[in-house]
Scaffold this motif. Structure first.
Motif, PDB file in Angstrom:
ATOM      1  N   SER A  51       0.919  -1.169  -0.031  1.00 42.60           N
ATOM      2  CA  SER A  51       0.124  -0.060   0.009  1.00 42.60           C
ATOM      3  C   SER A  51       0.846   1.304   0.067  1.00 42.60           C
ATOM      4  CB  SER A  51      -0.886   0.001   1.432  1.00 42.60           C
ATOM      5  OG  SER A  51      -0.222   0.045   2.478  1.00 42.60           O
ATOM      6  N   SER A  52       0.334   2.289  -0.484  1.00 42.86           N
ATOM      7  CA  SER A  52       1.022   3.517  -0.716  1.00 42.86           C
ATOM      8  C   SER A  52       0.351   4.567  -0.014  1.00 42.86           C
ATOM      9  CB  SER A  52       1.432   3.965  -2.200  1.00 42.86           C
ATOM     10  OG  SER A  52       0.055   3.918  -3.035  1.00 42.86           O
ATOM     11  N   ASN A  53       1.239   5.395   0.802  1.00 40.46           N
ATOM     12  CA  ASN A  53       0.681   6.469   1.601  1.00 40.46           C
ATOM     13  C   ASN A  53       2.031   7.212   1.724  1.00 40.46           C
ATOM     14  OD1 ASN A  53       2.289   5.404   3.723  1.00 40.46           O
ATOM     15  ND2 ASN A  53       0.282   4.733   4.840  1.00 40.46           N
ATOM     16  N   LEU A  54       1.830   8.516   2.342  1.00 43.29           N
ATOM     17  CA  LEU A  54       2.617   9.634   2.362  1.00 43.29           C
ATOM     18  C   LEU A  54       3.914   9.014   3.032  1.00 43.29           C
ATOM     19  CD1 LEU A  54       1.128  12.892   3.381  1.00 43.29           C
ATOM     20  CD2 LEU A  54       1.914  12.005   1.248  1.00 43.29           C
ATOM     21  N   ASP A  55       3.851   7.779   4.102  1.00 43.67           N
ATOM     22  CA  ASP A  55       5.054   7.214   4.618  1.00 43.67           C
ATOM     23  C   ASP A  55       5.806   6.361   3.637  1.00 43.67           C
ATOM     24  OD1 ASP A  55       6.645   6.601   7.026  1.00 43.67           O
ATOM     25  OD2 ASP A  55       5.525   4.634   6.975  1.00 43.67           O
ATOM     26  N   HIS A  56       4.935   5.844   2.947  1.00 45.14           N
ATOM     27  CA  HIS A  56       5.470   4.856   1.584  1.00 45.14           C
ATOM     28  C   HIS A  56       6.474   5.696   0.876  1.00 45.14           C
ATOM     29  CE1 HIS A  56       5.598   1.598  -0.989  1.00 45.14           C
ATOM     30  NE2 HIS A  56       5.575   2.404  -2.159  1.00 45.14           N
ATOM     31  N   LEU A  57       5.825   7.274   0.410  1.00 52.08           N
ATOM     32  CA  LEU A  57       6.705   7.847  -0.330  1.00 52.08           C
ATOM     33  C   LEU A  57       7.850   8.550   0.437  1.00 52.08           C
ATOM     34  CD1 LEU A  57       3.845  10.231  -2.047  1.00 52.08           C
ATOM     35  CD2 LEU A  57       4.664   7.864  -2.637  1.00 52.08           C
ATOM     36  N   HIS A  58       7.880   8.535   1.677  1.00 49.63           N
ATOM     37  CA  HIS A  58       8.933   8.877   2.340  1.00 49.63           C
ATOM     38  C   HIS A  58      10.094   7.989   2.243  1.00 49.63           C
ATOM     39  CE1 HIS A  58      11.912   9.940   5.637  1.00 49.63           C
ATOM     40  NE2 HIS A  58      11.788   8.814   5.996  1.00 49.63           N
ATOM     41  N   HIS A  59       9.853   6.568   2.162  1.00 49.95           N
ATOM     42  CA  HIS A  59      10.816   5.618   2.063  1.00 49.95           C
ATOM     43  C   HIS A  59      11.161   5.237   0.778  1.00 49.95           C
ATOM     44  CE1 HIS A  59      10.918   4.693   6.408  1.00 49.95           C
ATOM     45  NE2 HIS A  59       9.495   4.598   6.424  1.00 49.95           N
ATOM     46  N   PHE A  60      10.071   5.174  -0.121  1.00 47.45           N
ATOM     47  CA  PHE A  60      10.232   4.897  -1.613  1.00 47.45           C
ATOM     48  C   PHE A  60      10.065   5.743  -2.840  1.00 47.45           C
ATOM     49  CE2 PHE A  60       8.577   1.453   1.252  1.00 47.45           C
ATOM     50  CZ  PHE A  60       9.444   0.326   1.241  1.00 47.45           C
ATOM     51  N   GLY A  61       9.866   6.848  -2.244  1.00 46.72           N
ATOM     52  CA  GLY A  61       9.723   7.826  -3.278  1.00 46.72           C
ATOM     53  C   GLY A  61      10.972   8.294  -3.839  1.00 46.72           C
ATOM     54  N   ARG A  62      10.877   9.438  -4.749  1.00 45.24           N
ATOM     55  CA  ARG A  62      12.042  10.096  -5.437  1.00 45.24           C
ATOM     56  C   ARG A  62      12.746  10.562  -4.238  1.00 45.24           C
ATOM     57  NH1 ARG A  62      12.579  14.338 -10.239  1.00 45.24           N
ATOM     58  NH2 ARG A  62      14.604  14.436 -10.282  1.00 45.24           N
ATOM     59  N   GLY A  63      14.241  10.134  -4.112  1.00 43.97           N
ATOM     60  CA  GLY A  63      15.353  10.708  -3.095  1.00 43.97           C
ATOM     61  C   GLY A  63      15.252   9.802  -1.886  1.00 43.97           C
ATOM     62  N   GLY A  64      14.062   8.758  -1.695  1.00 43.40           N
ATOM     63  CA  GLY A  64      13.924   8.030  -0.250  1.00 43.40           C
ATOM     64  C   GLY A  64      15.107   7.014  -0.374  1.00 43.40           C
ATOM     65  N   HIS A  66      14.837   3.937  -0.002  1.00 46.63           N
ATOM     66  CA  HIS A  66      14.951   2.690  -0.717  1.00 46.63           C
ATOM     67  C   HIS A  66      14.114   3.000  -1.951  1.00 46.63           C
ATOM     68  CE1 HIS A  66      15.361   0.246   2.862  1.00 46.63           C
ATOM     69  NE2 HIS A  66      15.095   1.285   3.739  1.00 46.63           N
ATOM     70  N   ALA A  67      14.249   4.145  -2.621  1.00 41.83           N
ATOM     71  CA  ALA A  67      13.747   4.486  -3.828  1.00 41.83           C
ATOM     72  C   ALA A  67      14.042   3.395  -4.898  1.00 41.83           C
ATOM     73  CB  ALA A  67      14.330   5.704  -4.472  1.00 41.83           C
ATOM     74  N   GLY A  68      13.231   2.783  -5.799  1.00 42.43           N
ATOM     75  CA  GLY A  68      13.598   1.904  -6.785  1.00 42.43           C
ATOM     76  C   GLY A  68      13.191   0.563  -6.286  1.00 42.43           C
ATOM     77  N   LEU A  69      13.209   0.371  -5.074  1.00 43.16           N
ATOM     78  CA  LEU A  69      13.036  -1.257  -4.737  1.00 43.16           C
ATOM     79  C   LEU A  69      11.596  -1.821  -5.504  1.00 43.16           C
ATOM     80  CD1 LEU A  69      12.983  -2.519  -1.232  1.00 43.16           C
ATOM     81  CD2 LEU A  69      10.838  -2.820  -2.459  1.00 43.16           C
ATOM     82  N   VAL A  70      10.621  -1.079  -5.423  1.00 49.37           N
ATOM     83  CA  VAL A  70       9.503  -1.875  -6.283  1.00 49.37           C
ATOM     84  C   VAL A  70       9.963  -2.056  -7.621  1.00 49.37           C
ATOM     85  CG1 VAL A  70       7.331  -1.642  -6.981  1.00 49.37           C
ATOM     86  CG2 VAL A  70       7.880  -0.563  -4.543  1.00 49.37           C
ATOM     87  N   GLU A  71      10.684  -1.303  -8.352  1.00 48.23           N
ATOM     88  CA  GLU A  71      10.982  -1.662  -9.744  1.00 48.23           C
ATOM     89  C   GLU A  71      11.869  -2.769  -9.723  1.00 48.23           C
ATOM     90  OE1 GLU A  71      10.373   2.980  -9.384  1.00 48.23           O
ATOM     91  OE2 GLU A  71      10.889   1.212  -8.282  1.00 48.23           O
ATOM     92  N   ARG A  72      12.983  -2.815  -8.800  1.00 49.82           N
ATOM     93  CA  ARG A  72      13.727  -4.038  -8.829  1.00 49.82           C
ATOM     94  C   ARG A  72      13.151  -5.277  -8.571  1.00 49.82           C
ATOM     95  NH1 ARG A  72      16.782   0.083  -6.364  1.00 49.82           N
ATOM     96  NH2 ARG A  72      16.192  -0.789  -4.127  1.00 49.82           N
ATOM     97  N   ALA A  73      12.353  -5.373  -7.532  1.00 50.25           N
ATOM     98  CA  ALA A  73      11.383  -6.408  -6.830  1.00 50.25           C
ATOM     99  C   ALA A  73      10.475  -6.958  -8.575  1.00 50.25           C
ATOM    100  CB  ALA A  73      10.787  -6.081  -5.728  1.00 50.25           C
TER     101      ALA A  73
END
Length: 266
Positions: A51-64, A66-73
């Protein structure tokens, strides 16, 4: 339906980029069918539902971190990153003109457990406390007595981060023959664990659902509907747990909201 929005068709997904990371517009009926098909069909790549929320964007969004984790997974598993936080739902509606549903782990878990029970799928729970699992087992026996629970795992952070710890846990899940694994390790650990171990664990479906099992067990209170519908569930949780959540909502949240505004596209 209000305004000029059209509803997404049942079973239709729309991949977006919100805050610099993938997110999927989806509907409940289509999601439940997708999970049922994965639980009952031939063995295939794991399906991970996050699920994506603002906390998700903090970790996985641009500059986070863990950015790029979903794309690699997605090289090894299929991922659906559902719209959870209302700011992301509003942005998705603005970008697409479709009235996508807000799908939260806490709301979805009962429906997904019902699907698992109806298909005979074996369910496991990873994360949380042993006492929570005890209470959860009571609730599951009351609500879904036919549900096949393969096991509960409550690893410490040290166990997860020790060399080989995550892989050893995945092996335990595999030996328990879990079909649907509910992972409540909190962001970003739950998504990172599934990205690394979904294939090795042998699961068909992995759910990265945060505190959803805690809500179901009754150890954490959910915000009333009016708070959730107005996008203020974060404020309700902040009032209940200010020391734990102040940094997430008051410092990290505004930065994530800026990422959402500047780095989103359909």
């Amino acid at each position: 339906m209000t305004g000029s929005y059209g509803a997404g068709r049942a079973g239709e997904a729309r991949r977006l980029v919100l805050g610099g990371t993938p997110a999927d517009g989806w509907d409940l009926a289509g999601l439940l069918l997708r999970v049922k098909d994965r639980l009952t069909g031939p063995l295939a790549r794991p399906l991970v539902v996050a699920s994506s929320n603002l906390d998700h964007l903090h970790h996985f969004g641009r500059g986070g971190a863990h950015a790029g984790l979903v794309e690699r997974a997605e090289q090894d598993a299929d991922w659906l990153v559902l719209l959870d936080g209302m700011p992301l739902v509003w942005q998705a509606r603005r970008l697409t003109g479709s009235r996508w549903e807000r799908l939260t782990g806490a709301d979805l878990l009962p429906d997904l457990l019902a699907v698992a029970a109806s298909t005979g799928a074996r369910v496991g729970f990873l994360g949380g406390q042993q006492e929570t699992h005890r209470l959860l087992a009571v609730r599951l026996a009351e609500e879904w007595p036919e549900l096949a629970v393969a096991g509960y795992w409550a690893p410490s952070r040290a166990e997860l981060t020790a060399p080989g710890g995550a892989a050893a846990l995945a092996e335990q899940v595999r030996l328990a023959a879990v079909d649907l694994l509910v992972v409540g390790l909190g962001k970003p650990r739950q998504e990172a664990w599934l990205a690394e171990q979904a294939v090795a664990s042998g699961i068909r479906v992995g759910l990265a659902v945060g505190a959803a099992a805690d809500f179901l067990a009754g150890v954490v209170d959910r915000a009333p509907d009016r708070w959730r519908d107005s996008g203020l569930e974060w404020l309700y949780r902040l009032v209940l747990e200010p020391r734990r959540l102040a940094r997430r909502y008051l410092l990290q949240g505004p930065r994530a909201a800026l990422r959402l505004l500047l780095n989103s596209r359909a």
